[in-house]
Design an enzyme around this catalytic site. Structure first.
Site, PDB file in Angstrom:
ATOM      1  N   ARG A 181       0.840  -1.458   0.090  1.00 21.34           N
ATOM      2  CA  ARG A 181       0.059   0.151  -0.119  1.00 21.34           C
ATOM      3  C   ARG A 181       0.980   1.302   0.022  1.00 21.34           C
ATOM      4  O   ARG A 181       1.883   1.317   0.706  1.00 21.34           O
ATOM      5  CB  ARG A 181      -0.845  -0.015   1.356  1.00 21.34           C
ATOM      6  CG  ARG A 181      -1.639  -1.300   1.396  1.00 21.34           C
ATOM      7  CD  ARG A 181      -2.775  -1.376   2.413  1.00 21.34           C
ATOM      8  NE  ARG A 181      -3.518  -2.588   2.336  1.00 21.34           N
ATOM      9  CZ  ARG A 181      -4.460  -2.730   3.066  1.00 21.34           C
ATOM     10  NH1 ARG A 181      -4.823  -2.077   4.121  1.00 21.34           N
ATOM     11  NH2 ARG A 181      -5.018  -4.106   3.162  1.00 21.34           N
ATOM     12  N   ARG A 225       1.797   1.413  10.606  1.00 14.44           N
ATOM     13  CA  ARG A 225       0.905   1.567   9.133  1.00 14.44           C
ATOM     14  C   ARG A 225       2.399   1.431   8.125  1.00 14.44           C
ATOM     15  O   ARG A 225       3.070   2.374   8.155  1.00 14.44           O
ATOM     16  CB  ARG A 225       0.714   3.090   8.963  1.00 14.44           C
ATOM     17  CG  ARG A 225      -0.467   3.437   7.862  1.00 14.44           C
ATOM     18  CD  ARG A 225      -0.883   4.894   8.056  1.00 14.44           C
ATOM     19  NE  ARG A 225      -2.140   4.767   9.148  1.00 14.44           N
ATOM     20  CZ  ARG A 225      -3.056   4.256   9.147  1.00 14.44           C
ATOM     21  NH1 ARG A 225      -3.761   3.759   7.979  1.00 14.44           N
ATOM     22  NH2 ARG A 225      -4.083   4.535  10.350  1.00 14.44           N
ATOM     23  N   GLU A 283      -7.267  -0.590  14.864  1.00 13.42           N
ATOM     24  CA  GLU A 283      -7.951  -1.658  14.187  1.00 13.42           C
ATOM     25  C   GLU A 283      -6.788  -2.839  13.900  1.00 13.42           C
ATOM     26  O   GLU A 283      -5.477  -2.586  13.595  1.00 13.42           O
ATOM     27  CB  GLU A 283      -8.048  -1.299  12.800  1.00 13.42           C
ATOM     28  CG  GLU A 283      -9.129  -0.272  12.905  1.00 13.42           C
ATOM     29  CD  GLU A 283      -9.541   0.598  11.596  1.00 13.42           C
ATOM     30  OE1 GLU A 283      -9.760   1.791  11.783  1.00 13.42           O
ATOM     31  OE2 GLU A 283      -9.021   0.046  10.532  1.00 13.42           O
ATOM     32  N   SER A 334     -11.050  -6.697  10.010  1.00 11.50           N
ATOM     33  CA  SER A 334     -12.377  -5.908   9.445  1.00 11.50           C
ATOM     34  C   SER A 334     -12.854  -7.061   8.669  1.00 11.50           C
ATOM     35  O   SER A 334     -12.414  -8.095   8.131  1.00 11.50           O
ATOM     36  CB  SER A 334     -11.896  -4.778   8.478  1.00 11.50           C
ATOM     37  OG  SER A 334     -13.048  -4.468   7.965  1.00 11.50           O
ATOM     38  N   ARG A 353       0.235  -5.681  12.792  1.00 13.42           N
ATOM     39  CA  ARG A 353      -0.612  -5.275  14.053  1.00 13.42           C
ATOM     40  C   ARG A 353      -0.920  -6.192  14.986  1.00 13.42           C
ATOM     41  O   ARG A 353      -0.738  -6.080  16.207  1.00 13.42           O
ATOM     42  CB  ARG A 353      -1.829  -4.649  13.648  1.00 13.42           C
ATOM     43  CG  ARG A 353      -1.553  -3.426  12.566  1.00 13.42           C
ATOM     44  CD  ARG A 353      -3.007  -2.651  12.605  1.00 13.42           C
ATOM     45  NE  ARG A 353      -2.659  -1.252  11.438  1.00 13.42           N
ATOM     46  CZ  ARG A 353      -3.342  -0.639  11.297  1.00 13.42           C
ATOM     47  NH1 ARG A 353      -4.770  -0.709  11.665  1.00 13.42           N
ATOM     48  NH2 ARG A 353      -3.035   0.512  10.220  1.00 13.42           N
TER      49      ARG A 353
END
Lengths: 525, 529
Positions: free
Chosen positions: A344, A359, A431, A434, A487
């Site tokens: 990303r 991130r 987070e 998801s 994470r």
């Protein structure tokens, strides 16, 4: 990883704005005739030799092989859609109030008025085309009989005029249909009635497990722990690759491998088929999954000199596996668990929590993906979030599960459950996963249908025999993070740190780390 | 995986051709404007005598400084001659003093490097350097003279002279930068020297070092891995062709477990042998790719580039691991550094049409564990032997039939001083296929990556004249070695094709079973079988 909230959400909404600026309506460049091949989509025989899956050579694939290079795309003012989503315009028109309310709820920039206007225009042109075709046929029929030369000349003239008018109208029709497609693609999925309405703050807590650990000693964040335990190298990666890249070292490598292995073994026990996927895919597949591979704010790395890009999540290549296929109902649900690296750009992420592993540009992830019948997707959504919660509980995390608010869903999701875990170093919840039910949003773009079992069609016996097949329907797709490694490493390191600087490895992972129970400080520290 | 033979070999030799075509000789000295960043070269070893962090001193070097403002690929495309973005610390004096050995080496390796041009540029550069020094001396002399009392007319003469000298110097200094850039460009295409035991010639001249086992005799008709994969539902090439393109694939079911087992088992084995495990970035700056001896641009490149950036995808973990200690001076005590890096690898496979391309043999993306060693120069031959021994042990443990080759001089690729390939028997292919490669690159990569070490101080005590903290031995370049521990897809070919049974099942080698939950055999699926 709630990855979708920043990966799909805002960028998908800019798709429309970037692709079709308001001033350039109806200024299209020449239309490729390959789009006509759309009709040939369900190219299966009534009883296919391989009974489970039928992969049809569809328009989408045909168009992809002759996709314009990025350079030529860059010069055009308006991008013509490279593929078509099977959007149900009639349903949108018949439910315009519900769709309008949904667009408001989700704070989407889609223009329903424009879509409906284009649709009505297209219908009118379609009707006119049919009328002219009828007239042309009538003229042609008349010319079959005996005619006075002057009469014949009149018909020839009329036929010629009709042909020209038809050609022009047919061109208009293609343009209209392209623009309608472009506009309609920006309409978000409908929203589950239980989804809380509003922005991120409106998200509802579904479940809460555990409580933040109380530390009796000064607590370190994962970056400091990683430095003392020699687990990462961000500095070297900044020189070699750029910021937000990293090397994992020593026990961090074992921890990643253990997380992947343990997660795969768990989801396989639950009936998921393990996959390792391509990490380079055609841009069109990224788009069909609801992500935007181009534009200033894209999260997607593109490959130079090709129409390919790097995947941001395994959801994309798994979504593509059954693209342009008609599945037998008996194979549903299809449950996959895909391990991949994810890439990303994190464009626009400046200022967000960016320290350390939170991130990053590249990470490993196991992603669950389900294709099922429409009436079952809510149930599988519940199953997916339960699987996630079971994992995080097994690892001893303190977390909460959120039913995400309407404005935080991203265009493809009908409903989304995020899990946020306590990260002591960050001093907040972050987070870690998801789970989204995308209903038929992706399957209408990817062309994934199923054929309901034949007995369901027996109520309509008039056709009889082999052709007595029920009409196809679009499957529903769901995706859910099983394990986003970095994470998880943050959570494990920060929550399991000991006063002596060591870190306890969660019990389930130990068998996958040769029995290791502790990460001990190195002697050099 | 002998990957280097097609990944480094041919393309590295075209590096020079692509960057400085022979027909572009008219453009010599016609360089694009010179960045003054290059002057920062002098500041390279910016470490303190006793650095706070004793093991590694990472200096902000020229290379890093230049990288932060690289020209975009468009800019590069428009320039006739690409200015080097970084400089290899090539020992020109050594090349000049050993010109016959270097010339013979270039011949042996069938390299297109032009030693004559390098030497000519070097001599020119030396001459200009000398002239610059002479002019600087004159300018200083003039400046000194003007410090005293002078007649106005006399003073005017000196002012005039000083001005002329300054202009001549500025012009010569520009020439010097241009010459030095061109010298760098030309010299970068000179291949590494060659180990005296390396057989001279093309691929056919490679010598068999070792042979283990013999081809399995099948009492039933052999299937290739593609057919086995189809029957056992292990791959999906068709879906990948639609989603990604040809030569991509999904691994499914037991193939996923097999990959994970191969990686886990390999890591556990090499960790036991003292290697530090790594998971690396798979996107790196193009300059790192170049410094490792690969060519990231050009028609025939094996390297995928990222659009709108100076980054590309790695073709092997050798690249990011080579970069870890870039522009660093290591303490001798930390050597050898032994790494085992797991990464995905990405290759365009440009120009691979017509080669054995069925199934998993030649693919755009694959998983690999790569060993990488940084050591003192006198130890690199020994570590090369250690690396090939580790590879052989790993393949023997898995029950493969293979042979080890000492690769011939023309098949080495520019960075390698010597290369050992392992080729295993692949019944479906009906021949031996490369499954690994172990190269000793001596100081070829370290001179490009700027990886030095400081010999222990006691070695410097024979030269006591400087004394105290400044009494440090001069730095030397480390030697680097790389070797495939496990390139997953080709291992999968070997395991599936060699271990197939008459009933269509495949036996899993014993060492991998603990990493597959005890699974002993991959059975045909019920619904398709």
């Amino acid at each position: 990883m709630g990855l979708h909230s920043y990966f799909g959400g805002t960028t998908i909404q800019t798709l429309k704005m970037a692709a079709v600026p308001a001033y350039s309506r109806f200024i299209f460049r020449p239309i490729s005739r390959t789009l006509v091949a759309l009709d040939s989509l369900p190219r299966h025989s009534p009883r296919p030799p391989f009974p489970i899956l039928v992969r049809a050579l569809s328009t989408a694939a045909a168009v992809q092989t002759t996709a314009p290079s990025t350079e030529s795309m860059g010069t055009a003012t308006v991008a013509k859609p490279q593929w078509k989503a099977a959007i149900d315009f009639k349903w949108i028109r018949d439910n315009r109030e519900a769709v309008a309310e949904n667009i408001r709820k989700r704070n989407s920039k889609a223009s329903l008025e424009l879509v409906l206007e284009l649709y009505e225009k297209m219908l009118a042109v379609q009707k006119e085309v049919e009328k002219l075709r009828g007239e042309r046929n009538a003229v042609a029929n008349k010319m079959k009989g005996k005619l006075e030369p002057s009469e014949r000349q009149k018909f020839i003239e009329a036929g010629k005029n009709l042909k020209e008018a038809l050609t022009s109208l047919e061109e208009d029709l293609v343009k209209l249909s392209d623009e309608l497609q472009q506009e309609a693609q920006s309409i978000p999925n409908m929203t589950h009635p239980d989804v809380p309405i509003g922005g991120e703050d409106s998200s509802a807590v579904r479940k809460m497990v555990g409580s933040p650990r109380e530390f009796s000693f000064p607590m370190k964040d994962h970056l400091q722990l990683g430095k003392e335990l020699d687990l990462f190298d961000f500095d070297a990666a900044a020189e070699v690759s750029g910021s937000k890249f990293y090397y994992l070292k020593n026990e961090a490598v074992l921890l990643e491998m253990a997380l992947v292995n343990w997660t795969l073994s768990q989801v396989m026990q639950k009936g998921f088929t393990p996959l390792i996927t391509p990490e380079i895919v055609r841009s069109s597949i990224v788009e069909k999954c609801g992500f935007q591979p181009r534009g200033d704010n894209t999260q997607v790395y593109s490959i130079e000199g090709s129409d390919q890009c790097l995947i941001g999540t395994a959801e994309i290549p798994v979504g593509g596996i059954h693209m342009d296929s008609i599945l037998a109902e008996s194979v549903l649900p299809l449950k996959y668990a895909a391990f991949s690296h994810c890439f990303r750009t994190e464009a626009g992420a400046a200022g967000l929590a960016t320290r350390g592993l939170y991130r990053v540009h590249q990470f490993s992830k196991v992603e669950m993906f389900v294709l099922c019948r429409p009436e079952e997707s809510d149930a599988y959504h519940e199953e997916l979030i339960r699987i996630e919660e079971d994992f995080f509980s097994s690892l001893g995390l303190h977390y909460k599960t959120l039913d995400m608010a309407s404005e935080d869903l991203g265009a493809p999701a009908y409903r989304k459950f995020d899990v946020e875990a306590w990260m002591p170093g960050l001093g907040r919840y972050g987070e870690i996963s998801s789970a989204s039910n995308c209903t038929d949003y992706q399957s209408r773009r990817l062309g994934i249908r199923y054929r309901p079992a034949e007995f369901a069609a027996s109520t309509n016996p008039k056709k009889g025999g082999k052709s007595n097949l029920a009409p196809t329907k679009f499957v529903h797709t769901l995706n859910a993070t099983a394990c986003a490694i970095p994470r998880m490493i943050i959570c494990i390191l920060e929550n399991n740190q000991q006063e002596d600087g060591s870190v306890i490895i969660p019990e389930p992972l130990r068998p996958f780390m040769g029995g290791m129970e502790l990460i001990l400080p190195k002697h050099t520290g």
